[in-house]
Scaffold this motif. Structure first.
Motif, PDB file in Angstrom:
ATOM      1  N   VAL A  20       0.828  -1.191   0.000  1.00 33.83           N
ATOM      2  CA  VAL A  20       0.000   0.000   0.000  1.00 33.83           C
ATOM      3  C   VAL A  20       0.865   1.244   0.000  1.00 33.83           C
ATOM      4  O   VAL A  20       0.471   2.301  -0.456  1.00 33.83           O
ATOM      5  CB  VAL A  20      -0.941   0.009   1.227  1.00 33.83           C
ATOM      6  CG1 VAL A  20      -2.089  -0.935   0.996  1.00 33.83           C
ATOM      7  CG2 VAL A  20      -0.193  -0.350   2.488  1.00 33.83           C
ATOM      8  N   SER A  47       7.455  -2.727   1.822  1.00 32.17           N
ATOM      9  CA  SER A  47       6.131  -3.334   1.790  1.00 32.17           C
ATOM     10  C   SER A  47       6.051  -4.475   2.786  1.00 32.17           C
ATOM     11  O   SER A  47       7.025  -5.169   3.042  1.00 32.17           O
ATOM     12  CB  SER A  47       5.869  -3.873   0.385  1.00 32.17           C
ATOM     13  OG  SER A  47       5.021  -4.989   0.450  1.00 32.17           O
ATOM     14  N   GLU A  70      -9.045  -3.539  -2.445  1.00 29.21           N
ATOM     15  CA  GLU A  70      -8.195  -3.032  -3.530  1.00 29.21           C
ATOM     16  C   GLU A  70      -8.193  -1.516  -3.577  1.00 29.21           C
ATOM     17  O   GLU A  70      -7.205  -0.900  -3.985  1.00 29.21           O
ATOM     18  CB  GLU A  70      -8.613  -3.627  -4.880  1.00 29.21           C
ATOM     19  CG  GLU A  70     -10.078  -3.441  -5.289  1.00 29.21           C
ATOM     20  CD  GLU A  70     -10.417  -2.073  -5.853  1.00 29.21           C
ATOM     21  OE1 GLU A  70      -9.511  -1.396  -6.360  1.00 29.21           O
ATOM     22  OE2 GLU A  70     -11.595  -1.675  -5.772  1.00 29.21           O
ATOM     23  N   SER A  92      -5.310   0.362  -1.731  1.00 33.29           N
ATOM     24  CA  SER A  92      -3.987  -0.133  -2.135  1.00 33.29           C
ATOM     25  C   SER A  92      -3.487   0.653  -3.337  1.00 33.29           C
ATOM     26  O   SER A  92      -4.240   1.426  -3.934  1.00 33.29           O
ATOM     27  CB  SER A  92      -4.065  -1.616  -2.514  1.00 33.29           C
ATOM     28  OG  SER A  92      -4.529  -1.755  -3.853  1.00 33.29           O
ATOM     29  N   GLY A 121      -3.816  -6.167  -4.650  1.00 36.29           N
ATOM     30  CA  GLY A 121      -4.120  -4.952  -3.901  1.00 36.29           C
ATOM     31  C   GLY A 121      -4.932  -5.270  -2.653  1.00 36.29           C
ATOM     32  O   GLY A 121      -4.681  -4.736  -1.571  1.00 36.29           O
ATOM     33  N   LEU A 170      -2.540  -7.053  -0.052  1.00 35.81           N
ATOM     34  CA  LEU A 170      -1.594  -6.139   0.591  1.00 35.81           C
ATOM     35  C   LEU A 170      -2.321  -5.170   1.508  1.00 35.81           C
ATOM     36  O   LEU A 170      -1.837  -4.843   2.595  1.00 35.81           O
ATOM     37  CB  LEU A 170      -0.786  -5.391  -0.471  1.00 35.81           C
ATOM     38  CG  LEU A 170       0.160  -6.267  -1.288  1.00 35.81           C
ATOM     39  CD1 LEU A 170       0.826  -5.459  -2.392  1.00 35.81           C
ATOM     40  CD2 LEU A 170       1.215  -6.907  -0.398  1.00 35.81           C
ATOM     41  N   SER A 171      -3.481  -4.726   1.057  1.00 42.09           N
ATOM     42  CA  SER A 171      -4.262  -3.819   1.876  1.00 42.09           C
ATOM     43  C   SER A 171      -4.708  -4.495   3.165  1.00 42.09           C
ATOM     44  O   SER A 171      -4.648  -3.907   4.259  1.00 42.09           O
ATOM     45  CB  SER A 171      -5.473  -3.349   1.060  1.00 42.09           C
ATOM     46  OG  SER A 171      -6.449  -2.830   1.896  1.00 42.09           O
ATOM     47  N   HIS A 222      -1.838  -4.749   5.518  1.00 46.20           N
ATOM     48  CA  HIS A 222      -1.553  -3.428   6.063  1.00 46.20           C
ATOM     49  C   HIS A 222      -2.553  -3.082   7.159  1.00 46.20           C
ATOM     50  O   HIS A 222      -2.175  -2.597   8.236  1.00 46.20           O
ATOM     51  CB  HIS A 222      -1.640  -2.405   4.925  1.00 46.20           C
ATOM     52  CG  HIS A 222      -1.535  -0.986   5.369  1.00 46.20           C
ATOM     53  ND1 HIS A 222      -0.314  -0.379   5.586  1.00 46.20           N
ATOM     54  CD2 HIS A 222      -2.473  -0.062   5.648  1.00 46.20           C
ATOM     55  CE1 HIS A 222      -0.509   0.873   5.975  1.00 46.20           C
ATOM     56  NE2 HIS A 222      -1.813   1.096   6.017  1.00 46.20           N
TER      57      HIS A 222
END
Lengths: 535, 535
Positions: free
Chosen positions: A245, B42, B505, B508, B516, B519-520, B523
């Protein structure tokens, strides 16, 4: 089993001939053939099917149970012929071959090798990919239910490598490719803008060209190839995991045209460019020999005699007689097998050593084709470090080292173990590998593989090596036709000689490819069929 | 679900923004973020794992059972949190969705659609491919045993097409690509030879460049791109089946630079050029929803409540309260579900319509992102005419027609039937398709598909259409961030707001991609975890 790279420092004459005659350039061979007046529609144009066999004189002896022999037998049987196949080895398939755990292989004069791969792991020492336009092979896969999966020819995240560039550090293909295209596009766009060309390009066409170059090269809005958004969209991102992100911006710096040209790495950029390597390509699920096994099952195993060594082929107006030794019964005298016709698919390297009764012209043709030497090594590793550590899923890396390439499995992705093609060498480099005993070859391959993947040294488990020039049943990898030999002897090689006709990749315009074997087989049996019906 | 082409006649500002903000150009977004000072490593850098959950205050409510919600739930559970997921639809997966025979789908205000595909046939209306560098998604596939197979992004034998070029006859990608590269290489080689450049290229470097261009462009020995051996090795052969033992020579004539530039077809040549489309890409065997199902199984179905509509999210210092309607019990009053923390993965298009108790800044951020419209149609055909008649195995053809592309199945090659992605439209074109009732959309798609594949008209069996902007659970395809909105609202959107944090998404730098969402989610739960441990 052709290659996919050209030498980095400019093609030698030899390399050029390889590319032309055997490797990537079937276009060259076509052009040569057209000069010989041989151009005509291919038998693959329609779905292939022979008409009905004649009532008499329909016994055909097929020598060799590789792809050409099996296809010949299958189509003849479908037409109503009586067919028997004699095969030297203790397995069917010929070069269509897959090594798995438990398999044995003993080369000419060499130590035996015992394959210790885990269950489910395999290695294709011969052909390993099928282009989308090899209609004959694809047709039999369809007919016989051989499942196909994509073969990754071009992996942008795999490496190009030279021990003399960047301290021997492998480079990602995507970076070198992006830099080459970006530099070329920037340079041409600049020249097109700066000066009037002696082309007939209008101002509008020139603007179109600049726009096209911008897209093609990943140029910025000023038409420059520079570190930044557009270039990063082509080169990819480093550090690699920076995709979160909130992430690292792309800072990677293109290397510049001069450095790229001097590195010679551009020579490794045509991995998917030639017609035979354009995506998509395919592989049978489970190993290439699925094709041979499906063909053999359709022919009927009872029609295939394994471990039969042919020593002589005689013929007269009434039939053919083949002298055969049954290797499973040592000490027994040779037998004579009779038939009305014979299709001989033995490699010319082997056939030239037999006592064959045929025309002088065919004798000359059989002698005229040297065989290419090639070496492959399949290595099993404890884990797929290329996937886990380097995000390389399938495809291949290329290198100027004698191993020439490292190819990664395209199946069972993210599986636990994997078999790499650790070397695929040609010519003298192949001979050098096979001058060593198998265990030392593997050490040498591992030493080179480790220059690209250092993990290879510690993760290695077991391996198999095949030098085709030392394979007892082929004595070479494929028929390495020169242009001169093609002009002089190829038409003879394709012709029926009394009751004998040859088939195999060597009797095709697609040397080294299974498709050559298929097309050659169809050509041979078509001629045989015409003659049998006329007899 | 980004696109892969740029408009043929030069990118409009809108198209440029699409490419930058949402489609091919994550590089652009990175660069923008770096200007915002957000660049940092990341969370995907190492294998992701949260530390242990705190002893108290560890009940987390997750809204939405798409990829972001499922990943959040799985990782929180692994850390020891107590997790419950509320999902509006009657299935898990969100946009990670596969339609099969027997499935129903009813869009906003639309007629219901009933999927009549044969067993084994499927269509992914949402994401359908996974780039090799989407480590998060690949990581869960590995962990959870989701089998992957290559997705053919680039098929050289597929078509590029414009109704205003060549009388609307589709052109093989390989031919147009070879001509573009050949013409560019020839022109630059000529200019480099003719005149001294104001570059600092030495004579030797210039010779190297010419040699590289020769390889790249398929030029002949005189440096020309002309009908003949070298060009045929790039363009391929016509007539196509001419690959036999005796075959047609390559006679196909390159079209010439001027014609190519004016056709605009060069605009369709970047199908595999951008980082997100560079080979290899992958798809789960059996359909994209295998990923969602594997995640849901790992989470435990008992923790996922389907058919729950959220109307309000309230919070204070002690916890969150979510107002929920159980759609399986119509007429029942709303219930209040309490938890310590809430992860909300609802699309902003939906969330902006709910009653959410949060900061004014987050409210503004939620309102700031318009959603992209997109339309896909999946059509089943009686036979795979694209394979049988045209030798197109997987990959996609692109066109200037509103359908934009036709994508071919990459699996079960040479199978009997197949489902094509018959249209993948964006923006106003997507709205136009969905302005029609489903049956008429399919007729319209078929009419356009038939301009490229005339067989489509007669071989069609049944189809499904999905316009994401009319999907009741997403009200759009993906968050279509403008650069201005990113700068202003994105940092807010990522921050914990009291006991609430968003994921998906839209939160992201990889909009529209499942990566997305992954990863979001990582996070979001990382922030939640820090706050929960500090509480």
């Amino acid at each position: 089993m052709p290659t996919h790279t050209t030498p980095a420092r400019g093609p030698s004459r030899r390399a050029w001939l390889q590319r032309l005659g055997a490797v990537a350039g079937s276009g060259a061979v076509y052009a040569a053939m057209s000069a010989l007046g041989l151009a005509q529609a291919s038998p693959a144009e329609a779905r292939f099917r022979l008409g009905p066999a004649p009532a008499r004189g329909r016994r055909v002896l097929v020598l060799g149970a590789g792809v050409a022999g099996l296809v010949s037998a299958l189509e003849l049987l479908r037409a109503g012929y009586e067919v028997e196949i004699l095969e030297y080895q203790d397995r069917i398939g010929g070069r269509c071959w897959t090594l798995r755990g438990g398999d044995h292989y003993t080369e000419l004069g060499g130590a035996p090798q015992h394959c210790q791969f885990d269950r489910g792991q395999y290695f294709n020492p011969g052909p390993w990919r099928i282009p989308f336009h090899h209609h004959g092979v694809l047709d039999y896969c369809r007919q016989l239910g051989v499942r196909l999966e994509p073969f990754v020819q071009l992996n942008h995240n795999a490496y190009v490598h030279s021990p003399r560039v960047a301290g021997g550090r492998p480079q990602r293909l995507r970076e070198v490719q992006a830099d080459f295209r970006g530099d070329v596009a920037e340079l041409l766009a600049k020249l097109v803008r700066q000066q009037p060309l002696d082309e007939t390009l209008s101002t509008e066409d020139r603007e179109r060209l600049v726009q096209a170059l911008q897209q093609f090269g990943g140029l910025d809005r000023e038409g420059r190839y520079r570190a930044g958004e557009a270039a990063a969209d082509r080169r990819g991102f480093e550090p690699f995991p920076g995709m979160g992100v909130s992430a690292h911006p792309p800072e990677a710096q293109p290397q510049g045209l001069q450095a790229l040209l001097r590195s010679g790495l551009w020579g490794q950029l045509d991995q998917g460019a030639g017609f035979e390597y354009q995506t998509p390509l395919f592989q049978p699920v489970g190993g290439m020999d699925r094709i041979a096994h499906a063909l053999a099952q359709a022919v009927g195993q009872q029609r295939i005699r394994l471990r039969r060594r042919v020593s002589a082929i005689q013929q007269d107006a009434r039939g053919v007689r083949v002298q055969v030794q049954d290797l499973s019964r040592p000490g027994q005298p040779e037998q004579t097998v009779q038939a009305d016709w014979c299709i001989c698919t033995l490699p010319l390297s082997v056939l030239s050593q037999l006592d064959v009764q045929c025309s002088a012209a065919l004798h000359e043709a059989i002698e005229a084709v040297p065989y290419f030497s090639a070496f492959k090594a399949g290595l099993q590793f404890k884990r797929r470090f290329w996937e886990e550590d380097e995000a390389i899923f399938g495809g291949m890396s290329s290198t100027e080292l004698p191993i020439r390439l490292i190819a990664y499995p395209n199946h069972e992705l993210q599986g636990r173990k994997g078999v790499l093609l650790g070397a695929y060498a040609f010519g003298t480099q192949a001979l050098e590998f096979t001058s060593l005993p198998p265990a030392e070859r593997l050490r040498e391959v591992l030493r080179m593989d480790s220059q690209i993947h250092p993990q290879a040294a510690t993760e290695y488990e077991s391996g198999m090596t095949v030098g085709w020039h030392r394979h007892p049943a082929t004595l070479g990898c494929f028929g390495d036709w020169s242009r001169v030999a093609r002009e002089r002897h190829y038409p003879t090689l394709l012709k029926m000689d009394g009751r004998l006709i040859l088939a195999g990749e060597h009797a095709s315009l697609l040397p080294a490819w299974q498709e050559g074997a298929v097309l050659s087989a169809r050509h041979a049996i078509t001629q045989l069929h015409e003659k049998a019906r006329a007899a």
